[in-house]
Design a protein around this motif. Structure first.
Motif, PDB file in Angstrom:
ATOM      1  N   GLN A 219      53.175 -38.849  33.333  1.00  0.00           N
ATOM      2  CA  GLN A 219      53.592 -39.179  31.977  1.00  0.00           C
ATOM      3  C   GLN A 219      52.422 -39.669  31.118  1.00  0.00           C
ATOM      4  O   GLN A 219      51.608 -40.470  31.558  1.00  0.00           O
ATOM      5  N   CYS A 220      52.355 -39.155  29.871  1.00  0.00           N
ATOM      6  CA  CYS A 220      51.341 -39.580  28.907  1.00  0.00           C
ATOM      7  C   CYS A 220      51.858 -40.811  28.171  1.00  0.00           C
ATOM      8  O   CYS A 220      52.830 -40.723  27.409  1.00  0.00           O
ATOM      9  N   ALA A 221      51.204 -41.934  28.391  1.00  0.00           N
ATOM     10  CA  ALA A 221      51.689 -43.192  27.836  1.00  0.00           C
ATOM     11  C   ALA A 221      51.667 -43.194  26.306  1.00  0.00           C
ATOM     12  O   ALA A 221      52.544 -43.761  25.666  1.00  0.00           O
ATOM     13  N   GLY A 222      50.678 -42.544  25.687  1.00  0.00           N
ATOM     14  CA  GLY A 222      50.547 -42.559  24.233  1.00  0.00           C
ATOM     15  C   GLY A 222      51.148 -41.364  23.544  1.00  0.00           C
ATOM     16  O   GLY A 222      50.953 -41.175  22.342  1.00  0.00           O
ATOM     17  N   GLY A 223      51.896 -40.541  24.276  1.00  0.00           N
ATOM     18  CA  GLY A 223      52.498 -39.359  23.688  1.00  0.00           C
ATOM     19  C   GLY A 223      51.591 -38.140  23.776  1.00  0.00           C
ATOM     20  O   GLY A 223      50.473 -38.194  24.308  1.00  0.00           O
ATOM     21  N   CYS A 224      52.077 -37.026  23.212  1.00  0.00           N
ATOM     22  CA  CYS A 224      51.394 -35.735  23.327  1.00  0.00           C
ATOM     23  C   CYS A 224      50.605 -35.394  22.069  1.00  0.00           C
ATOM     24  O   CYS A 224      50.913 -35.867  20.981  1.00  0.00           O
ATOM     25  N   GLN A 225      49.610 -34.543  22.242  1.00  0.00           N
ATOM     26  CA  GLN A 225      48.880 -33.986  21.114  1.00  0.00           C
ATOM     27  C   GLN A 225      49.800 -33.049  20.322  1.00  0.00           C
ATOM     28  O   GLN A 225      50.870 -32.656  20.796  1.00  0.00           O
ATOM     29  N   GLU A 226      49.352 -32.681  19.113  1.00  0.00           N
ATOM     30  CA  GLU A 226      50.132 -31.768  18.291  1.00  0.00           C
ATOM     31  C   GLU A 226      50.330 -30.439  19.012  1.00  0.00           C
ATOM     32  O   GLU A 226      49.385 -29.861  19.542  1.00  0.00           O
ATOM     33  N   GLY A 227      51.579 -29.973  19.028  1.00  0.00           N
ATOM     34  CA  GLY A 227      51.893 -28.685  19.641  1.00  0.00           C
ATOM     35  C   GLY A 227      52.334 -28.773  21.086  1.00  0.00           C
ATOM     36  O   GLY A 227      52.597 -27.735  21.694  1.00  0.00           O
ATOM     37  N   TRP A 228      52.449 -30.013  21.640  1.00  0.00           N
ATOM     38  CA  TRP A 228      52.802 -30.159  23.056  1.00  0.00           C
ATOM     39  C   TRP A 228      53.901 -31.205  23.214  1.00  0.00           C
ATOM     40  O   TRP A 228      54.030 -32.122  22.405  1.00  0.00           O
TER      41      TRP A 228
END
Length: 600
Positions: free
Chosen positions: A202-211
């Motif tokens: 899991q990405c703690a800070g969220g995803c990049q644009e488009g993902w």
């Protein structure tokens, strides 16, 4: 030791401070069952992480009544070895626990009892614990809960709250997943890291644009964009038709009133929001005109957010009353997105007074495109000029077999918010140079009512006056090279003028030998070709300014071949060397100037 529950994951901390991670492999995995009691009791309820065990709380799976057998199965989507299986039984009705069997298998089976029997529950229902814990040995992927036992009058039934499959899990070297075969570096997280959650990544800070997704490895669908795919492409206000890249940028820029690369930010006040509406007809009772001004731009019919007129009509209209006058407002229509054929042919009319005819007032815009509407943007913006209060959307165009129909999601009528004015509401009232400063202003042109401060001009006092000193400074700014070039050109012109003057002087003095010989030969030849003329003819020629012939004859008769007066006798400008005629001849020559050379 103690356990901490974090979204389906237990962390077990031992006394020697070494860490071991227990993971619920069954959480959110695909689940199926033999039958469903109601829409509120699907198979997925048993792997949603909710262990509330009371019926009616929306947390139980439940098969139908009066069946000879019942089963429920989860696919863990990977092979595991000897995990702990936990079942949370229903607590407000305990009779159906007896006879439950747990099977495991490495491959899917057609019959639920195929595979390895892990555990059978045998006892009076009231004596069976609310939570069953059992270890299922071996390597397997599928877990099946099965019963053919009827403990009441309703046949074999399964009704439990949750099934968990717990496994010790640890990954090294920056990997994650059940098999530790995913790299933490391969994720598209906002904040990259070589280490990550050993199971989910899991990405703690969220995803990049488009993902999107827990580990940000899933690309956005074609209708979504932005971080975590949280923004809808249909909510952009692009100019024309534009693809929707991961960042949502509009390739042709924004419609008036919108900014940012993805054209989603504005400085507008929606004057139509929740204002009174009326329409020509209703498709169904719930597709009312107020849905066109409720603020919801969702363009899918089944979402229940669209106004919709009746089918098979020759015309259709919808009208909103803003209850106040607006000037040059921006009108935005969010069309239906799951069916585009009814966009073409729409017309927008504005008026200051209510009317019985929908087409009365001023035509602001006509939507034109293909009958299928696919070349018309899903959000259309147009500025309707002048001052008005009522907006009518009208159509008499049948783009499909159902006649003239209106079915759109939202109409917005936008003016600049307080403190903003001008195109796209991009200018601040406080930035003007009015004599009387103000943080608010007229929303279209930002006109300064009291005039401008010294040095500023324009309706909004935003244009600086040009100073005459600026032109002087610009002249002084010419480079030395320009001055040098100008001097050289002037020198050449002076030289050419002096040379030309000298040439004329020498020519008239007869100091050019080759030219004198040429003139003499021409004069003699010219004279020999002339015929005598009587006095009457001479006067005629004199009046025609052709007396050159007479003067040439007179002059030529007095010229000795090769003779010339000394050059030193005459001065430039009054020298007639080359002609030995009389004073009268010279006077005639003065009148003729250089014609003798041309005519001789």
């Amino acid at each position: 030791m103690y356990f901490v529950l974090i979204v389906g994951v237990f962390v077990h901390l031992t006394s020697d401070s070494s860490n071991a991670l227990l993971v619920n492999i069954a959480w959110k995995k695909p689940a199926t069952m033999s039958s469903v009691f109601s829409n509120e009791t699907p198979a997925t309820n048993a792997v949603d992480g909710n262990t509330n065990s009371v019926y009616g709380k929306g947390s139980l799976m439940h098969t139908k009544n009066n069946e000879a057998s019942a089963w429920w199965r989860v696919d863990l989507q990977t092979q595991i070895e000897s995990p702990l299986v936990v079942i949370y039984f229903r607590t407000d009705f305990t009779l159906r626990r007896n006879g439950v069997q747990v099977f495991t298998a490495s491959v899917p089976s057609y019959t639920p009892w195929e595979g390895s029997l892990c555990h059978t529950v045998r006892d009076e229902g009231a004596n069976i614990p609310d939570v069953l814990n059992t270890t299922c040995p071996g390597k397997w992927r599928y877990l099946t809960v099965y019963t053919n036992t009827s403990n009441d009058a309703h046949g074999a039934i399964l009704d439990f709250a949750e099934v968990e499959v717990w496994l010790d899990h640890e990954c090294n070297n920056g990997t994650y997943g059940i098999d530790c075969n995913n790299s933490c570096k391969s994720r598209h997280c906002v904040t990259s890291s070589v280490q990550c959650h050993p199971l989910t990544g899991q990405c703690a800070g969220g995803c990049q644009e488009g993902w999107m997704g827990q580990d940000c490895l899933q690309e956005c669908t074609s209708d979504m964009f932005g971080q975590n795919c949280s923004l809808r492409c249909a909510d952009r206000y692009c100019k024309g038709v534009s693809i929707c890249p991961p960042n949502g940028a509009c390739s042709n820029g924004c419609q008036p009133g919108w900014q940012l690369d993805n054209c989603t930010q504005d400085f507008w006040l929606n004057m139509a929001l929740n204002k009174p509406t009326k329409m020509s007809s209703l498709f169904i009772r719930t597709s009312t005109g107020r849905l066109g001004v409720d603020g919801d731009t969702t363009g899918v019919y089944r979402a229940g957010t669209m106004m919709h007129t009746q089918l098979n009509e020759t015309s259709a209209w919808w009208q909103v009353d803003l209850q106040t006058q607006v000037e040059s407002a921006l009108v935005v229509i969010n069309f239906r997105t799951d069916y585009t054929a009814r966009r073409n042919g729409l017309e927008l009319f504005t008026g200051s007074e209510p009317s019985t005819e929908p087409t009365q007032g001023m035509l602001c815009h006509a939507v034109k495109g293909r009958p299928d509407g696919k070349d018309i943007p899903s959000a259309l913006g147009v500025t309707c000029p002048d001052t008005w209060r009522y907006l009518t959307v009208y159509t008499q165009t049948g783009n499909d077999e159902w006649g003239a129909v209106l079915d759109f999601a939202e109409v917005k009528i936008l003016v600049c918010t307080s403190g903003k004015y001008g195109p796209n509401c991009a200018r601040d009232c406080s930035d003007r140079h009015c004599k009387t400063s103000s943080s608010s202003c007229e929303r279209v042109s930002g006109t300064c009512q009291g005039g401008c401060k010294d040095g500023w001009t324009g309706p909004d006092c935003s244009k600086e006056n040009e100073s005459p000193e600026d032109d002087t400074q610009a002249d002084h700014a010419l480079s030395p090279g320009i001055y040098a070039l100008m001097g050289a050109v002037a020198g050449v012109l002076v030289t050419l003028a002096a040379t030309g003057a000298m040439y004329v002087c020498l020519l008239r003095q007869g100091r050019l030998p080759m030219l004198k010989k040429f003139i003499y030969e021409k004069q003699v030849k010219g004279a020999s070709d002339l015929q005598p003329r009587d006095q009457h003819e001479m006067k005629k020629y004199d009046s025609l300014d052709t007396d050159v012939y007479y003067n040439v004859i007179t002059a030529a008769s007095n010229i000795n071949a090769g003779s010339a007066q000394p050059d030193t006798d005459k001065v430039c400008g009054n020298d007639y060397a080359g002609l030995d005629g009389t004073k009268l001849d010279n006077q005639n020559y003065d009148v003729l100037e250089t014609k003798v050379y041309e005519n001789a």
